[in-house]
Design a protein around this motif. Structure first.
Motif, PDB file in Angstrom:
ATOM      1  N   VAL A  74       0.837  -1.205   0.000  1.00 35.13           N
ATOM      2  CA  VAL A  74       0.000   0.000   0.000  1.00 35.13           C
ATOM      3  C   VAL A  74       0.870   1.254   0.000  1.00 35.13           C
ATOM      4  O   VAL A  74       2.041   1.205   0.344  1.00 35.13           O
ATOM      5  N   SER A  75       0.254   2.372  -0.356  1.00 35.90           N
ATOM      6  CA  SER A  75       0.930   3.673  -0.324  1.00 35.90           C
ATOM      7  C   SER A  75       0.517   4.433   0.922  1.00 35.90           C
ATOM      8  O   SER A  75      -0.621   4.308   1.385  1.00 35.90           O
ATOM      9  N   GLY A  76       1.426   5.233   1.451  1.00 37.27           N
ATOM     10  CA  GLY A  76       1.111   6.053   2.614  1.00 37.27           C
ATOM     11  C   GLY A  76       2.368   6.426   3.373  1.00 37.27           C
ATOM     12  O   GLY A  76       3.475   6.399   2.833  1.00 37.27           O
ATOM     13  N   THR A  77       2.196   6.760   4.656  1.00 39.67           N
ATOM     14  CA  THR A  77       3.296   7.180   5.517  1.00 39.67           C
ATOM     15  C   THR A  77       3.505   6.136   6.608  1.00 39.67           C
ATOM     16  O   THR A  77       2.554   5.763   7.308  1.00 39.67           O
ATOM     17  N   VAL A  78       4.742   5.675   6.751  1.00 34.15           N
ATOM     18  CA  VAL A  78       5.060   4.693   7.788  1.00 34.15           C
ATOM     19  C   VAL A  78       4.899   5.352   9.154  1.00 34.15           C
ATOM     20  O   VAL A  78       5.492   6.400   9.427  1.00 34.15           O
ATOM     21  N   THR A  79       4.074   4.744  10.006  1.00 34.43           N
ATOM     22  CA  THR A  79       3.804   5.317  11.330  1.00 34.43           C
ATOM     23  C   THR A  79       4.408   4.516  12.473  1.00 34.43           C
ATOM     24  O   THR A  79       4.598   5.041  13.572  1.00 34.43           O
ATOM     25  N   ARG A  80       4.718   3.257  12.207  1.00 33.55           N
ATOM     26  CA  ARG A  80       5.189   2.394  13.289  1.00 33.55           C
ATOM     27  C   ARG A  80       5.869   1.166  12.698  1.00 33.55           C
ATOM     28  O   ARG A  80       5.476   0.692  11.641  1.00 33.55           O
ATOM     29  N   VAL A  81       6.894   0.664  13.388  1.00 28.89           N
ATOM     30  CA  VAL A  81       7.524  -0.603  13.018  1.00 28.89           C
ATOM     31  C   VAL A  81       7.448  -1.542  14.216  1.00 28.89           C
ATOM     32  O   VAL A  81       7.327  -1.093  15.361  1.00 28.89           O
ATOM     33  N   ASN A  82       7.513  -2.809  13.960  1.00 30.14           N
ATOM     34  CA  ASN A  82       7.430  -3.817  15.017  1.00 30.14           C
ATOM     35  C   ASN A  82       8.819  -4.038  15.606  1.00 30.14           C
ATOM     36  O   ASN A  82       9.581  -4.878  15.142  1.00 30.14           O
ATOM     37  N   GLU A  83       9.133  -3.292  16.648  1.00 26.70           N
ATOM     38  CA  GLU A  83      10.459  -3.349  17.255  1.00 26.70           C
ATOM     39  C   GLU A  83      10.776  -4.709  17.864  1.00 26.70           C
ATOM     40  O   GLU A  83      11.942  -5.053  18.052  1.00 26.70           O
ATOM     41  N   ALA A  84       9.755  -5.517  18.152  1.00 23.68           N
ATOM     42  CA  ALA A  84       9.988  -6.861  18.689  1.00 23.68           C
ATOM     43  C   ALA A  84      10.799  -7.713  17.718  1.00 23.68           C
ATOM     44  O   ALA A  84      11.525  -8.622  18.134  1.00 23.68           O
ATOM     45  N   LEU A  85      10.713  -7.403  16.413  1.00 22.17           N
ATOM     46  CA  LEU A  85      11.448  -8.173  15.412  1.00 22.17           C
ATOM     47  C   LEU A  85      12.951  -7.911  15.457  1.00 22.17           C
ATOM     48  O   LEU A  85      13.733  -8.709  14.928  1.00 22.17           O
ATOM     49  N   GLU A  86      13.371  -6.794  16.073  1.00 17.70           N
ATOM     50  CA  GLU A  86      14.804  -6.524  16.191  1.00 17.70           C
ATOM     51  C   GLU A  86      15.485  -7.595  17.026  1.00 17.70           C
ATOM     52  O   GLU A  86      16.575  -8.050  16.682  1.00 17.70           O
ATOM     53  N   ASP A  87      14.864  -7.996  18.118  1.00 22.49           N
ATOM     54  CA  ASP A  87      15.429  -9.028  18.993  1.00 22.49           C
ATOM     55  C   ASP A  87      14.939 -10.429  18.640  1.00 22.49           C
ATOM     56  O   ASP A  87      15.593 -11.412  18.978  1.00 22.49           O
ATOM     57  N   SER A  88      13.784 -10.519  17.990  1.00 23.00           N
ATOM     58  CA  SER A  88      13.177 -11.820  17.691  1.00 23.00           C
ATOM     59  C   SER A  88      12.656 -11.882  16.257  1.00 23.00           C
ATOM     60  O   SER A  88      11.449 -12.009  16.031  1.00 23.00           O
ATOM     61  N   PRO A  89      13.547 -11.816  15.256  1.00 26.24           N
ATOM     62  CA  PRO A  89      13.082 -11.860  13.869  1.00 26.24           C
ATOM     63  C   PRO A  89      12.373 -13.177  13.529  1.00 26.24           C
ATOM     64  O   PRO A  89      11.589 -13.236  12.580  1.00 26.24           O
ATOM     65  N   GLU A  90      12.611 -14.205  14.332  1.00 24.86           N
ATOM     66  CA  GLU A  90      11.972 -15.505  14.098  1.00 24.86           C
ATOM     67  C   GLU A  90      10.458 -15.455  14.286  1.00 24.86           C
ATOM     68  O   GLU A  90       9.741 -16.384  13.892  1.00 24.86           O
ATOM     69  N   LEU A  91       9.930 -14.354  14.857  1.00 26.89           N
ATOM     70  CA  LEU A  91       8.479 -14.187  14.939  1.00 26.89           C
ATOM     71  C   LEU A  91       7.841 -14.201  13.555  1.00 26.89           C
ATOM     72  O   LEU A  91       6.680 -14.582  13.407  1.00 26.89           O
ATOM     73  N   LEU A  92       8.602 -13.789  12.535  1.00 23.58           N
ATOM     74  CA  LEU A  92       8.081 -13.851  11.165  1.00 23.58           C
ATOM     75  C   LEU A  92       7.825 -15.291  10.746  1.00 23.58           C
ATOM     76  O   LEU A  92       6.930 -15.553   9.949  1.00 23.58           O
ATOM     77  N   ASN A  93       8.596 -16.231  11.280  1.00 22.24           N
ATOM     78  CA  ASN A  93       8.374 -17.645  10.983  1.00 22.24           C
ATOM     79  C   ASN A  93       7.249 -18.223  11.829  1.00 22.24           C
ATOM     80  O   ASN A  93       6.397 -18.943  11.324  1.00 22.24           O
ATOM     81  N   SER A  94       7.245 -17.919  13.121  1.00 22.58           N
ATOM     82  CA  SER A  94       6.294 -18.567  14.026  1.00 22.58           C
ATOM     83  C   SER A  94       4.926 -17.892  14.055  1.00 22.58           C
ATOM     84  O   SER A  94       3.923 -18.544  14.323  1.00 22.58           O
ATOM     85  N   GLN A  95       4.872 -16.588  13.782  1.00 22.72           N
ATOM     86  CA  GLN A  95       3.614 -15.843  13.857  1.00 22.72           C
ATOM     87  C   GLN A  95       3.502 -14.835  12.711  1.00 22.72           C
ATOM     88  O   GLN A  95       3.400 -13.629  12.942  1.00 22.72           O
ATOM     89  N   PRO A  96       3.514 -15.289  11.456  1.00 20.80           N
ATOM     90  CA  PRO A  96       3.532 -14.329  10.347  1.00 20.80           C
ATOM     91  C   PRO A  96       2.312 -13.404  10.313  1.00 20.80           C
ATOM     92  O   PRO A  96       2.408 -12.292   9.793  1.00 20.80           O
TER      93      PRO A  96
END
Length: 130
Positions: A74-96
């Motif tokens: 989508v188009s727009g302005t980024v308002t927030r990122v999921n900082e939990a992924l900095e320490d736990s990128p594996e969340l993309l595998n376990s909880q996409p």
């Protein structure tokens, strides 16, 4: 077999978009994408405050196998990122579709118009052969 949720919209590049509060759209990668990538070890986020256009590369996802571009559905302005992924990128595998969301975008119009070019769940299932 990959999980495909009926309440999301999907890009052909295997990102999903979910309606949030007001004009906010949450973005992540699909279960199919995380299976293709394998064990994810790093996520490069778009910067908060950045204006992005649907289809643009806005970051990357690094797995033990490869590095893959992250494209905005989508188009727009980024308002927030999921900082939990900095320490736990594996969340993309376990909880996409849960704790593994990547970023949120404030879109100009409403959710329906912002995601009108994306696939519904049936079309995405067909795309990935499920």
């Amino acid at each position: 077999m990959s999980e495909v949720l009926d309440n999301l919209r999907y890009s052909e590049e295997h990102e999903w978009a979910q309606q949030g509060e007001g004009k906010i759209v949450r973005v992540g990668i699909t279960d199919h994408a995380q299976h293709l990538l394998g064990d994810i070890v790093f996520v490069e986020f778009p910067e908060i405050g950045t204006n992005i256009t649907a289809g643009d590369s806005v970051g990357s996802i690094e797995s033990v196998k490869t590095v893959s571009e992250l494209y905005s559905p989508v188009s727009g302005t980024v308002t927030r990122v999921n900082e939990a992924l900095e320490d736990s990128p594996e969340l993309l595998n376990s909880q996409p579709y849960g704790g593994g969301w990547i970023y949120e975008v404030e879109v100009e119009g409403d959710y329906a118009s912002a995601t009108s070019g994306l696939l519904d769940s049936a079309a995405y299932r067909e795309l990935v052969g499920e």
